[in-house]
Enzyme design. Structure first.
Site, short mmCIF file in Angstrom:
data_model
loop_
_atom_site.label_atom_id
_atom_site.label_comp_id
_atom_site.label_asym_id
_atom_site.label_seq_id
_atom_site.Cartn_x
_atom_site.Cartn_y
_atom_site.Cartn_z
N GLU A 34 148.87 -41.53 -48.96
CA GLU A 34 149.60 -41.33 -50.20
C GLU A 34 150.78 -40.42 -49.90
OE1 GLU A 34 147.83 -39.39 -53.53
OE2 GLU A 34 146.64 -38.03 -52.33
N GLU A 67 136.31 -41.09 -52.61
CA GLU A 67 137.68 -41.61 -52.52
C GLU A 67 138.23 -41.27 -51.15
OE1 GLU A 67 140.38 -40.35 -55.64
OE2 GLU A 67 142.07 -40.30 -54.23
#
Length: 274
Positions: free
Chosen positions: A154, A149
């Site tokens: 974010e 990932e």
């Protein structure tokens, strides 16, 4: 040689090196979101329902739409029925009869994926309590986190994050390379009201994650082999993209006092390769 002449020569050299380096990148895919309506189905599909991280939102297609040249991911405070509700269940996806929030997450899985390149997004994110916007990738092959990932962007609880995660010896537990930057460090009270450019430069040697050309994290891919299978490096395979806004959950914080709707606005997403 005068100071002025030296300065001009240095500027010219910098400009030459900058443009030469960037001239190596060729645009191979982009979504500029110029057509009003649903996101292009050739590129994106929407995630549905409760998906991950004990988040509070119900993902649904209606909360992602293109308007005036931008992709809007809109989070709302609204009650929707959970069709998978099971009374007295201990599972977080089943033990709520309703969701109190809706939002959207759209992904390019089985439609578009890339191995290496420059991934770039221009966007404005909502940074109020409970909001968890993200722009990230997952590897095509393998179970998380062995598939790898990459969190190009974010945000939650006041911090921008730039991360990568790969497989440890334990199932569903990753090894993380994480950096956090409080948005207060930008010393700009209007930072959250502006569009910014998030970028990943990824090749066979490293992953570098930026915001507005500021390097946030650099990951050496010689250190990212999965612990269970040291021959597998999840960042040396194609990845697909995810763009979405979660609410609450494991990291997002408490949205109860936040005024809705909340919007995550994306001007474009582009992929370049050499």
């Amino acid at each position: 040689m005068s100071v002025v002449t030296k300065g001009l020569l240095l500027l010219a050299l910098f400009s030459f090196n900058f443009y030469s380096a960037n001239a190596q990148w060729k645009l191979v895919w982009a979504d500029e979101f110029n057509m009003d309506g649903k996101p292009n189905p050739a590129n994106w599909k929407g995630e549905q329902g409760f998906v991950r991280n004990h988040e509070q939102q119900w993902y649904q297609d209606a909360n992602a739409y293109c308007k005036d040249g931008k992709l809007i991911i809109e989070a709302k405070r609204e009650k929707v029925i959970n069709p998978k509700y099971v009374a007295n269940s201990s599972h977080w996806k089943e033990n709520r009869e309703y969701s109190e929030y809706t939002s959207a997450s759209i992904i390019t899985a089985k439609k578009q994926s890339w191995q290496y390149g420059r991934f770039e997004m221009k966007a404005k994110i909502d940074t109020r309590p409970g909001m968890w916007p993200a722009f990230w990738t997952l590897g095509n092959e393998g179970q998380w986190p062995e598939n790898g990932e990459i969190d190009i962007m974010e945000y939650y609880r006041g911090d921008l994050l730039a991360n990568a995660v790969w497989g440890s010896m334990e199932q569903y537990k990753g090894i993380w390379s994480t950096t956090k930057k409080p948005i207060t460090e930008f010393n700009d009270p209007e930072w959250s009201n502006k569009f910014h450019i998030w970028r990943m430069d990824w090749d066979e040697k490293s992953i570098k994650l930026y915001v507005d050309d500021l390097l946030l994290n650099s990951i050496d891919l010689e250190k990212t082999y999965n612990a269970k299978d040291p021959k597998k490096n999840p960042f040396r395979q194609p990845h697909y993209m995810l763009v979405g806004m979660a609410i609450g959950g494991d990291n997002g914080g408490d949205p109860s006092k936040t005024e809705f709707p909340a919007k995550y606005e994306i001007d474009y997403v582009r992929v370049y390769q050499k």
